[in-house]
Design a protein around this motif. Structure first.
Motif, PDB file in Angstrom:
ATOM      1  N   LEU A  21       0.825  -1.215   0.000  1.00  0.00           N
ATOM      2  CA  LEU A  21       0.000   0.000   0.000  1.00  0.00           C
ATOM      3  C   LEU A  21       0.855   1.259   0.000  1.00  0.00           C
ATOM      4  O   LEU A  21       0.433   2.304  -0.501  1.00  0.00           O
ATOM      5  CB  LEU A  21      -0.921  -0.016   1.226  1.00  0.00           C
ATOM      6  CG  LEU A  21      -2.012   1.043   1.299  1.00  0.00           C
ATOM      7  CD1 LEU A  21      -3.011   0.862   0.165  1.00  0.00           C
ATOM      8  CD2 LEU A  21      -2.720   0.980   2.651  1.00  0.00           C
ATOM      9  N   GLY A  22       2.026   1.166   0.576  1.00  0.00           N
ATOM     10  CA  GLY A  22       2.842   2.363   0.746  1.00  0.00           C
ATOM     11  C   GLY A  22       2.303   3.269   1.824  1.00  0.00           C
ATOM     12  O   GLY A  22       2.464   4.492   1.768  1.00  0.00           O
ATOM     13  N   ALA A  23       1.647   2.662   2.803  1.00  0.00           N
ATOM     14  CA  ALA A  23       1.046   3.431   3.887  1.00  0.00           C
ATOM     15  C   ALA A  23       0.810   2.479   5.057  1.00  0.00           C
ATOM     16  O   ALA A  23       0.976   1.257   4.940  1.00  0.00           O
ATOM     17  CB  ALA A  23      -0.280   4.057   3.450  1.00  0.00           C
ATOM     18  N   PHE A  24       0.446   3.042   6.176  1.00  0.00           N
ATOM     19  CA  PHE A  24       0.046   2.219   7.307  1.00  0.00           C
ATOM     20  C   PHE A  24      -1.362   1.691   7.053  1.00  0.00           C
ATOM     21  O   PHE A  24      -2.140   2.293   6.314  1.00  0.00           O
ATOM     22  CB  PHE A  24       0.122   3.034   8.600  1.00  0.00           C
ATOM     23  CG  PHE A  24       1.519   3.466   8.936  1.00  0.00           C
ATOM     24  CD1 PHE A  24       2.374   2.624   9.626  1.00  0.00           C
ATOM     25  CD2 PHE A  24       1.993   4.704   8.525  1.00  0.00           C
ATOM     26  CE1 PHE A  24       3.682   3.011   9.909  1.00  0.00           C
ATOM     27  CE2 PHE A  24       3.291   5.099   8.809  1.00  0.00           C
ATOM     28  CZ  PHE A  24       4.138   4.252   9.501  1.00  0.00           C
ATOM     29  N   ALA A  25      -1.671   0.548   7.669  1.00  0.00           N
ATOM     30  CA  ALA A  25      -2.935  -0.107   7.337  1.00  0.00           C
ATOM     31  C   ALA A  25      -3.455  -0.894   8.525  1.00  0.00           C
ATOM     32  O   ALA A  25      -2.705  -1.306   9.415  1.00  0.00           O
ATOM     33  CB  ALA A  25      -2.750  -1.053   6.143  1.00  0.00           C
ATOM     34  N   ASP A  26      -4.765  -1.104   8.524  1.00  0.00           N
ATOM     35  CA  ASP A  26      -5.388  -2.041   9.450  1.00  0.00           C
ATOM     36  C   ASP A  26      -5.002  -3.465   9.050  1.00  0.00           C
ATOM     37  O   ASP A  26      -4.563  -3.721   7.914  1.00  0.00           O
ATOM     38  CB  ASP A  26      -6.909  -1.924   9.395  1.00  0.00           C
ATOM     39  CG  ASP A  26      -7.438  -0.659  10.053  1.00  0.00           C
ATOM     40  OD1 ASP A  26      -6.678  -0.010  10.789  1.00  0.00           O
ATOM     41  OD2 ASP A  26      -8.608  -0.319   9.817  1.00  0.00           O
ATOM     42  N   PHE A  27      -5.224  -4.381   9.983  1.00  0.00           N
ATOM     43  CA  PHE A  27      -4.957  -5.797   9.744  1.00  0.00           C
ATOM     44  C   PHE A  27      -6.175  -6.573  10.226  1.00  0.00           C
ATOM     45  O   PHE A  27      -6.807  -6.212  11.220  1.00  0.00           O
ATOM     46  CB  PHE A  27      -3.710  -6.240  10.518  1.00  0.00           C
ATOM     47  CG  PHE A  27      -3.324  -7.681  10.304  1.00  0.00           C
ATOM     48  CD1 PHE A  27      -2.436  -8.028   9.296  1.00  0.00           C
ATOM     49  CD2 PHE A  27      -3.852  -8.683  11.109  1.00  0.00           C
ATOM     50  CE1 PHE A  27      -2.077  -9.360   9.096  1.00  0.00           C
ATOM     51  CE2 PHE A  27      -3.496 -10.010  10.912  1.00  0.00           C
ATOM     52  CZ  PHE A  27      -2.601 -10.340   9.901  1.00  0.00           C
ATOM     53  N   GLY A  28      -6.530  -7.636   9.482  1.00  0.00           N
ATOM     54  CA  GLY A  28      -7.647  -8.456   9.932  1.00  0.00           C
ATOM     55  C   GLY A  28      -8.017  -9.508   8.920  1.00  0.00           C
ATOM     56  O   GLY A  28      -7.305  -9.742   7.928  1.00  0.00           O
ATOM     57  N   LEU A  29      -9.126 -10.172   9.160  1.00  0.00           N
ATOM     58  CA  LEU A  29      -9.646 -11.215   8.281  1.00  0.00           C
ATOM     59  C   LEU A  29     -10.372 -10.524   7.128  1.00  0.00           C
ATOM     60  O   LEU A  29     -11.461  -9.978   7.307  1.00  0.00           O
ATOM     61  CB  LEU A  29     -10.593 -12.129   9.064  1.00  0.00           C
ATOM     62  CG  LEU A  29     -11.076 -13.398   8.366  1.00  0.00           C
ATOM     63  CD1 LEU A  29      -9.899 -14.317   8.030  1.00  0.00           C
ATOM     64  CD2 LEU A  29     -12.097 -14.118   9.240  1.00  0.00           C
ATOM     65  N   HIS A  30      -9.772 -10.568   5.930  1.00  0.00           N
ATOM     66  CA  HIS A  30     -10.216  -9.639   4.892  1.00  0.00           C
ATOM     67  C   HIS A  30     -10.144 -10.253   3.502  1.00  0.00           C
ATOM     68  O   HIS A  30      -9.247 -11.039   3.193  1.00  0.00           O
ATOM     69  CB  HIS A  30      -9.335  -8.388   4.935  1.00  0.00           C
ATOM     70  CG  HIS A  30      -9.740  -7.340   3.939  1.00  0.00           C
ATOM     71  ND1 HIS A  30     -10.893  -6.624   4.026  1.00  0.00           N
ATOM     72  CD2 HIS A  30      -9.105  -6.889   2.806  1.00  0.00           C
ATOM     73  CE1 HIS A  30     -10.979  -5.771   3.022  1.00  0.00           C
ATOM     74  NE2 HIS A  30      -9.915  -5.931   2.250  1.00  0.00           N
ATOM     75  N   THR A  31     -11.115  -9.827   2.683  1.00  0.00           N
ATOM     76  CA  THR A  31     -11.041 -10.037   1.242  1.00  0.00           C
ATOM     77  C   THR A  31     -11.605  -8.802   0.556  1.00  0.00           C
ATOM     78  O   THR A  31     -12.558  -8.186   1.050  1.00  0.00           O
ATOM     79  CB  THR A  31     -11.829 -11.281   0.799  1.00  0.00           C
ATOM     80  OG1 THR A  31     -11.811 -11.342  -0.637  1.00  0.00           O
ATOM     81  CG2 THR A  31     -13.281 -11.226   1.247  1.00  0.00           C
ATOM     82  N   ASP A  32     -11.009  -8.446  -0.580  1.00  0.00           N
ATOM     83  CA  ASP A  32     -11.529  -7.331  -1.372  1.00  0.00           C
ATOM     84  C   ASP A  32     -12.669  -7.765  -2.290  1.00  0.00           C
ATOM     85  O   ASP A  32     -13.383  -6.914  -2.834  1.00  0.00           O
ATOM     86  CB  ASP A  32     -10.409  -6.728  -2.233  1.00  0.00           C
ATOM     87  CG  ASP A  32      -9.415  -5.942  -1.404  1.00  0.00           C
ATOM     88  OD1 ASP A  32      -9.829  -5.328  -0.400  1.00  0.00           O
ATOM     89  OD2 ASP A  32      -8.216  -5.935  -1.756  1.00  0.00           O
ATOM     90  N   SER A  33     -12.841  -9.057  -2.462  1.00  0.00           N
ATOM     91  CA  SER A  33     -13.837  -9.562  -3.420  1.00  0.00           C
ATOM     92  C   SER A  33     -15.191  -9.717  -2.739  1.00  0.00           C
ATOM     93  O   SER A  33     -15.643 -10.821  -2.429  1.00  0.00           O
ATOM     94  CB  SER A  33     -13.368 -10.897  -4.000  1.00  0.00           C
ATOM     95  OG  SER A  33     -12.171 -10.732  -4.714  1.00  0.00           O
TER      96      SER A  33
END
Length: 823
Positions: free
Chosen positions: A622-634
């Motif tokens: 991402l080139g940035a800080f981000a959240d973390f978790g159980l994830h899908t973009d779809s």
């Protein structure tokens, strides 16, 4: 909803070897002679029964204790002083009304304005203006000047008329002194000269008025000369009405019993009648209106003046306790002189504090900035009542304790109540205008803390506030946090105290200290994540199948994309940054008031450590800080299939209503690569060292038109993000998924100014981005105010047009500080 950690009763002790471990070891006893052991069995049963009863009793006691914690106030001295009868006792503390005054007392009578013109009739419904409603379609309304203490000047532009409402206060006596309000009605165009206008000004007793509170009318025929009253808040008083200019046609009045402050408009509407004279028809109030057998002492009295515009109504409130000090009635030329004096002083003070004329802003831009500040100051309300709250130990919501709240509101039309998330941003501006007002507001909020250290994030106090809130948002749950933005305000205050705070400064901070420590501990007890140094907003609902991405209302960034499948593994970078700020501030305050602060300093060092922050939240992709978790973009919203019939040939049941979420790929534990405001938080709260290599990547994102940059400000979610500008439900438009928000943009320009002033490899770049962003924000907000007459909740990232609710002179009024470059 995530589980909160609660401290239970002490453990019973080790399971083995406990018999002789206490101060009273058990003694073995033989059964009585001749008993044959049966007496021992009976004794054992008795002991078992007693144990069961004690266990049940202990459980019930514990359950009752936990049920009461949610609405038990923190056992600490109050942070806010009781309101004094000073120059802030009276004010425009009813922000939800177009114009209304009340005192800072839990049971103060309220006064207010209503109006209509017969030309506004549509469909047979009386278009009586009273509450600030977006549906009324006013061209614009808002305060032009308001100092929070002595006076205010407001303009309202309706379909056919312009109203100017002004008020001036004069100190004296024991109940805040006298005040006078003027309402001037002028035709909107020359063609409308002489248009008939009805101005109604009323006084009403509070819903919880005591037996000593009363109103009485001095009337003859349809003419109301004055209202005499007495109340716990105001003592004896008189309110009189004077049409000071123009051509008065008729007067009417209403004395009635209103069922509550939220029903004043409806009560007035029921009190109208049609009056026909030889040459004119009027819609006028009936005089007295009491039901059969009802109490015939009014709690609501309305004066109505019907006149041809232009004309002016003057309302004078005179306190009985100030009569010996009153040189003359506060009206006529004396009023003109005092109002002019206060307006001149306001302009001088505004320039002294913000130096906008010195910076070269035009007269039009100065008027805009004064209006933006004045609308925030004029949007301060005084509320009293009980919130509805619930914990996991309560089967049903329970009332919080009755409390007062002195607070600015985000929007007079849409959010005329207190919001914890917004209030910290409000006071960044208010504290620069009037430090005493700001300190009082912060103290009132902290006094709403319960014994657990929780503050309900939305304050809905009293019937007026409750009537504007949808039912599903009324109950506040004690597992849910909100960003502790009050710490932003306190941080700014502590910085302005400098290295030599006064004893008054220290005394104020000492009063806040036990509440700040408890609040901080509550966050660390209830909002921590699974890994050391991680934090997770509670309140996300994994069962929200109708939402594309379950909302995180508690974060303030409602629909900003988080992990698609909420669970305990989530890590939220913005909350970690808020806790780092909290740790730093408590350490600084502890140093000022000589309280132990080392633990807070150590926690700050841990949370701000670049390596640890990177390990939990830096996404190289991402080139940035981000959240973390159980994830899908779809993920997408689809229409669910109709269920199959129970038996062949039977009509199938109807499909479930609405769209539901479908994940086309299984979620996995990963970073949530949604570039937007959340990924900037270590920069926004100035946690990154000036030489951090991460700054360059974040500055790239801020300047990239495909990322966050627009010519109107930083958009909330990058164009490249999967959920950019996508609806979260079938009907909910995108909220934090593209639009430009001024509170986060303020944090951005403030941080860029900090990094531009701090030596390091990114200093010059930060200066350049600062200049670009600052000018883009100011230019667009001023342009939209000129075009529409309003400051807006948010701005479109493609056109720059204002959108959302209006007026929104909560945190959007921070544009004044951006113009002044005082952060």
């Amino acid at each position: 909803m995530g589980k909160a950690r609660h401290r239970g009763p002490p453990a019973a002790g080790p399971a083995s070897g406990a018999a002789n471990s206490g101060p009273y070891p058990r003694q073995k006893r033989a059964p009585p002679a001749g008993d044959g052991g049966s007496g021992g069995v009976v004794s054992l049963l008795v002991w078992l029964a007693a144990g069961v009863l004690l266990s049940v009793g202990g459980y019930l006691a514990y359950q009752g204790y936990m049920e009461r914690r949610v609405n038990t106030p923190l056992a600490a001295p109050k942070a806010a002083d009781p309101p004094a009868a000073d120059d802030r006792y009276w004010g425009s503390y009813r922000p939800g009304a177009y114009f209304g005054l009340k005192a800072r007392h839990p049971r103060s009578p309220v006064t207010g304005l209503m109006w209509f013109t017969p030309a506004m009739f549509q469909g047979g419904e009386l278009p009586l203006r009273h509450w600030c409603e977006q549906g009324d379609g006013l061209d614009r309304y808002g305060w032009l000047q308001h100092d929070g203490r002595h006076f205010g000047v407001q303009e309202l532009v309706d379909k056919h008329i312009r109203l100017e409402t002004t008020f001036v206060k004069r100190p004296g006596g024991e109940h805040g002194g006298d005040w006078t309000a003027r309402i001037k009605a002028t035709p909107k165009t020359d063609e409308l000269n002489g248009i008939q206008v009805s101005l109604l000004y009323y006084i009403a007793l509070d819903d919880e008025a005591g037996p000593e509170d009363a109103l009485a009318t001095d009337a003859a025929g349809d003419t109301l000369r004055a209202v005499h009253g007495t109340s716990e808040a105001l003592g004896p008083f008189t309110m009189s009405f004077h049409v000071s200019s123009g051509r008065l046609q008729r007067q009417f009045y209403l004395a009635a019993r209103a069922p509550g402050l939220h029903q004043l408009r409806e009560t007035a509407v029921r009190g109208f009648r049609l009056v026909q004279t030889a040459d004119q028809r009027y819609i006028g109030l009936v005089g007295e209106m009491f039901g059969a057998g009802a109490e015939r002492t009014p709690n609501f009295v309305v004066f109505q003046a019907v006149a041809a515009a232009p004309f002016e109504l003057e309302v004078r409130f005179e306190s009985g306790s100030a009569s010996a000090e009153r040189p003359a009635p506060l009206g006529g030329q004396l009023y003109d002189l005092l109002l002019a004096k206060h307006r001149e002083e306001f302009a001088r003070t505004f320039e002294r504090k913000f130096s906008l004329a010195q910076k070269g802003y035009s007269a039009e831009e100065l008027r805009f900035a004064q209006a933006a500040l004045s609308n925030m100051v004029g949007g301060i309300g005084y509320f009293y009542g009980s919130s509805l709250v619930q914990s996991r130990y309560n089967a049903e919501p329970v009332p919080y304790w009755p409390a007062s709240l002195y607070t600015a509101v985000p929007s007079r039309s849409f959010f005329p109540r207190g919001f914890l998330w917004d209030e910290g941003f409000h006071n960044l501006l208010l504290s620069q205008w009037d430090m005493d007002i700001s300190r009082d507001i912060v103290a009132h909020w902290l006094d709403l803390m319960n014994t657990e250290g929780w503050i309900p994030r939305e304050q809905i106090l009293g019937s007026e506030a409750r009537s504007k809130v949808p039912t599903e948002f009324v109950v506040q749950r004690n597992s849910n946090a909100n960003p502790p933005t009050l710490l932003l305000s306190l941080n700014a205050m502590v910085r302005r105290m400098g290295s030599h705070p006064t004893e008054t400064d220290r005394d104020y901070l000492r009063r806040l200290w036990p509440r700040l420590r408890t609040w901080y501990a509550w966050f660390n007890d209830t909002q921590t994540g699974e890994l050391a140094g991680s934090y997770r907003w509670r309140g996300r609902d994994p069962r929200a199948v109708n939402e594309l991405n379950p909302k995180t209302l508690t974060s303030g960034l409602d629909d900003f994309p988080r992990a698609s499948h909420p669970n305990a593994d989530e890590r939220h970078v913005d909350l970690r940054c808020w806790m780092a700020l909290a740790s730093s501030l408590l350490a600084d305050i502890g140093d000022v008031i000589d309280e132990p602060a080392q633990q807070y300093r150590r926690t700050f060092d841990f949370l701000a450590d670049p390596a640890r922050l990177d390990a939990l939240h830096w996404s190289e992709q991402l080139g940035a800080f981000a959240d973390f978790g159980l994830h899908t973009d779809s993920v997408r919203l689809v229409r669910p299939p109709a269920p199959a019939p129970d038996r062949p040939g039977q009509r199938p049941p109807p499909p479930p209503p609405g769209l539901v979420r479908r994940a086309d790929q299984q979620p996995e534990l990963r970073f949530v690569n949604a570039l937007g405001y959340v990924g900037l938080f270590p920069l926004l709260l100035q946690l990154l060292p000036a030489d951090s290599p991460r700054l360059a990547r974040l500055l790239d994102n801020m300047e990239d038109p495909r990322g966050l940059w627009t010519e109107f400000g930083l958009r909330s979610l990058a164009k490249t993000a999967p959920l950019y500008n996508r609806k979260n439900t079938e009907h909910d438009p995108p909220y934090w998924r593209g639009p430009i928000w001024i509170n986060i943009n303020f944090l951005a320009v403030r941080a860029l100014r900090f990094y531009g002033d701090t030596p390091g490899p990114h200093q010059e770049r930060a200066k350049q981005v600062y200049d670009k962003l600052r000018h883009a924000l100011v230019r667009n907000i001023v342009k939209e105010y000129k075009r529409t007459g309003y400051v807006w909740e948010q701005y479109n990232d493609k056109t720059g047009w204002g959108q959302g609710c209006r007026p929104f002179t909560g945190w959007s009024a921070l544009v004044v500080l951006i113009m002044a470059e005082t952060y």
